[in-house]
Design a protein around this motif. Structure first.
Motif, mmCIF file in Angstrom:
data_model
loop_
_atom_site.group_PDB
_atom_site.id
_atom_site.type_symbol
_atom_site.label_atom_id
_atom_site.label_comp_id
_atom_site.label_asym_id
_atom_site.label_seq_id
_atom_site.Cartn_x
_atom_site.Cartn_y
_atom_site.Cartn_z
ATOM 1 N N LEU A 114 -3.156 -5.956 -11.537
ATOM 2 C CA LEU A 114 -1.986 -6.159 -10.682
ATOM 3 C C LEU A 114 -2.394 -6.445 -9.243
ATOM 4 O O LEU A 114 -1.747 -7.232 -8.539
ATOM 5 C CB LEU A 114 -1.081 -4.926 -10.716
ATOM 6 N N SER A 115 -3.471 -5.815 -8.807
ATOM 7 C CA SER A 115 -3.898 -5.968 -7.413
ATOM 8 C C SER A 115 -4.517 -7.331 -7.122
ATOM 9 O O SER A 115 -4.575 -7.753 -5.965
ATOM 10 C CB SER A 115 -4.902 -4.869 -7.047
ATOM 11 N N LEU A 116 -4.960 -8.027 -8.160
ATOM 12 C CA LEU A 116 -5.695 -9.276 -7.955
ATOM 13 C C LEU A 116 -4.860 -10.367 -7.301
ATOM 14 O O LEU A 116 -5.390 -11.219 -6.585
ATOM 15 C CB LEU A 116 -6.244 -9.790 -9.294
ATOM 16 N N VAL A 117 -3.555 -10.370 -7.566
ATOM 17 C CA VAL A 117 -2.703 -11.420 -7.003
ATOM 18 C C VAL A 117 -2.040 -10.987 -5.699
ATOM 19 O O VAL A 117 -1.185 -11.693 -5.169
ATOM 20 C CB VAL A 117 -1.622 -11.860 -8.015
ATOM 21 N N GLU A 118 -2.446 -9.826 -5.190
ATOM 22 C CA GLU A 118 -1.900 -9.334 -3.923
ATOM 23 C C GLU A 118 -2.907 -9.618 -2.810
ATOM 24 O O GLU A 118 -3.985 -9.034 -2.769
ATOM 25 C CB GLU A 118 -1.624 -7.824 -4.010
ATOM 26 N N TYR A 119 -2.532 -10.509 -1.907
ATOM 27 C CA TYR A 119 -3.466 -10.899 -0.853
ATOM 28 C C TYR A 119 -3.829 -9.726 0.054
ATOM 29 O O TYR A 119 -4.922 -9.675 0.620
ATOM 30 C CB TYR A 119 -2.871 -12.040 -0.018
ATOM 31 N N THR A 120 -2.913 -8.754 0.177
ATOM 32 C CA THR A 120 -3.176 -7.589 1.025
ATOM 33 C C THR A 120 -4.286 -6.707 0.461
ATOM 34 O O THR A 120 -4.794 -5.826 1.160
ATOM 35 C CB THR A 120 -1.907 -6.731 1.185
ATOM 36 N N MET A 121 -4.660 -6.946 -0.805
ATOM 37 C CA MET A 121 -5.718 -6.154 -1.435
ATOM 38 C C MET A 121 -7.052 -6.898 -1.460
ATOM 39 O O MET A 121 -8.062 -6.354 -1.905
ATOM 40 C CB MET A 121 -5.319 -5.805 -2.879
ATOM 41 N N ALA A 122 -7.050 -8.131 -0.976
ATOM 42 C CA ALA A 122 -8.226 -8.993 -1.119
ATOM 43 C C ALA A 122 -9.438 -8.505 -0.331
ATOM 44 O O ALA A 122 -10.575 -8.818 -0.682
ATOM 45 C CB ALA A 122 -7.884 -10.422 -0.699
ATOM 46 N N SER A 182 9.140 -8.416 -9.376
ATOM 47 C CA SER A 182 8.217 -9.535 -9.200
ATOM 48 C C SER A 182 8.553 -10.689 -10.139
ATOM 49 O O SER A 182 9.015 -10.481 -11.260
ATOM 50 C CB SER A 182 6.778 -9.075 -9.455
ATOM 51 N N ARG A 183 8.302 -11.899 -9.664
ATOM 52 C CA ARG A 183 8.498 -13.084 -10.509
ATOM 53 C C ARG A 183 7.333 -13.272 -11.475
ATOM 54 O O ARG A 183 7.440 -14.022 -12.437
ATOM 55 C CB ARG A 183 8.621 -14.339 -9.641
ATOM 56 N N TYR A 184 6.225 -12.612 -11.174
ATOM 57 C CA TYR A 184 5.007 -12.814 -11.965
ATOM 58 C C TYR A 184 4.853 -11.688 -12.985
ATOM 59 O O TYR A 184 4.519 -10.558 -12.638
ATOM 60 C CB TYR A 184 3.795 -12.879 -11.034
ATOM 61 N N LYS A 185 5.122 -12.000 -14.239
ATOM 62 C CA LYS A 185 5.154 -10.987 -15.298
ATOM 63 C C LYS A 185 3.968 -11.081 -16.262
ATOM 64 O O LYS A 185 3.908 -10.325 -17.227
ATOM 65 C CB LYS A 185 6.451 -11.134 -16.106
#
Length: 220
Positions: A114-122, A182-185
Motif C-alpha cells: 500500500l505504501s509503494l504508491v504513496e509519494y509521501t512514503m518514498a 481510494s480509486r486504486y483497489k
C-alpha cells in the motif's frame, strides 16, 4: 514473490529517475514508466517480456528505439546499480526475529504494498518501511501495545527504536484507513486472495486501534 519484487524495483526506479531528472516532460512520463518496468523485469524475472510488449502497452506511442534510449539514460542515472535491498528483503528477517506467523507476514507485505504508491512514503529506507510494517502487523493481530510487540530483539535486528519508526507506523495506519476512499483497489483486491490469508479484509484494519494510530475518528 518474483512479481512483487519486480513491481517494487519498478517503482523504485521511477522514483530515483524523477528525483535525478525533476523536469521530465509530461509526455515522457509514460515512457519512463514502461522503461522502468522493462529494466525491472530484466533484472528480476527469469523470462523477461520482450521490449515490443512494452511498446504495445503504450499503444505504440513510443518505438523500441525510444525505450532503449530511455533505458540507457535511466541506467546512467542509477550508476548501473540495481542491486539494492527492497522492503521484502528486510521483512523476512524481521518476521523471523519476531517469531511471527504467516498472517503477520502477509499483513506486513500488504502494508508495504500500500505504501509503494504513496509519494509521501518514498523517502523512507526499505528497512524502515519493513520495520514499521511488521510492528503494525504484530500490534493489530495480537491486540498488544506497540511497546509490547516491538521487543529488544526486534530493535536489535532492525537497528531501529520504536520512537524512530512510530511516525512511519502512523502514516501506514492512515493509508490503511483511507483504502476504502481510494480509486486504486489493485493492492486491496490482490490481498483478498485466500493464498494471502485475505488480510485486506481483516476486521482489525477497520478497528479502533488503527483509527487511533491514524488519528481519524472511527465510523464504528
Amino acid at each position: 514473490n518474483k512479481h512483487t519484487n519486480c513491481r517494487i524495483y519498478n517503482i523504485r526506479i521511477i522514483y530515483v529517475t524523477l528525483q535525478a531528472v525533476p523536469n521530465v516532460q509530461r509526455n515522457q512520463l509514460q515512457l519512463v514508466g514502461v522503461t522502468a518496468m522493462f529494466i525491472a523485469s530484466k533484472y528480476e524475472e527469469i523470462y523477461a517480456p520482450d521490449v515490443g510488449d512494452f511498446v504495445y502497452v503504450t499503444d505504440h506511442a513510443y518505438t523500441k528505439a525510444d525505450v532503449f534510449q530511455c533505458e540507457r539514460e535511466i541506467m546512467s542515472k542509477l550508476g548501473f546499480c540495481l542491486a539494492r535491498p527492497i522492503p521484502l528483503s528486510f521483512l523476512r528477517r524481521f518476521v523471523k526475529a519476531a517469531h511471527g506467523t504467516s498472517k503477520n507476514h502477509h499483513l506486513a507485505k500488504y502494508l508495504v504494498d500500500l505504501s509503494l504508491v504513496e509519494y509521501t512514503m518514498a523517502h523512507y529506507r526499505p528497512s524502515e518501511l519493513a520495520a514499521a510494517a511488521i510492528c503494525l502487523s504484530l500490534h493489530l493481530l495480537s491486540g498488544k501495545k506497540l511497546e509490547e510487540v516491538w521487543t529488544p530483539t526486534l530493535s536489535y535486528y532492525s537497528g531501529y527504536s520504536l520512537e524512530h519508526i512510530d511516525p512511519i507506523i502512523r502514516k501506514l495506519a492512515k493509508i490503511v484507513v483511507n483504502v476504502d476512499n481510494s480509486r486504486y483497489k489493485a493492492v486491496y483486491n490482490k490481498y483478498l486472495d485466500t493464498s494471502l490469508a485475505k488480510v485486506s479484509s481483516l476486521h482489525q484494519l477497520r478497528g479502533e486501534a488503527i483509527y487511533e494510530l491514524a488519528k481519524i475518528p472511527s465510523s464504528s
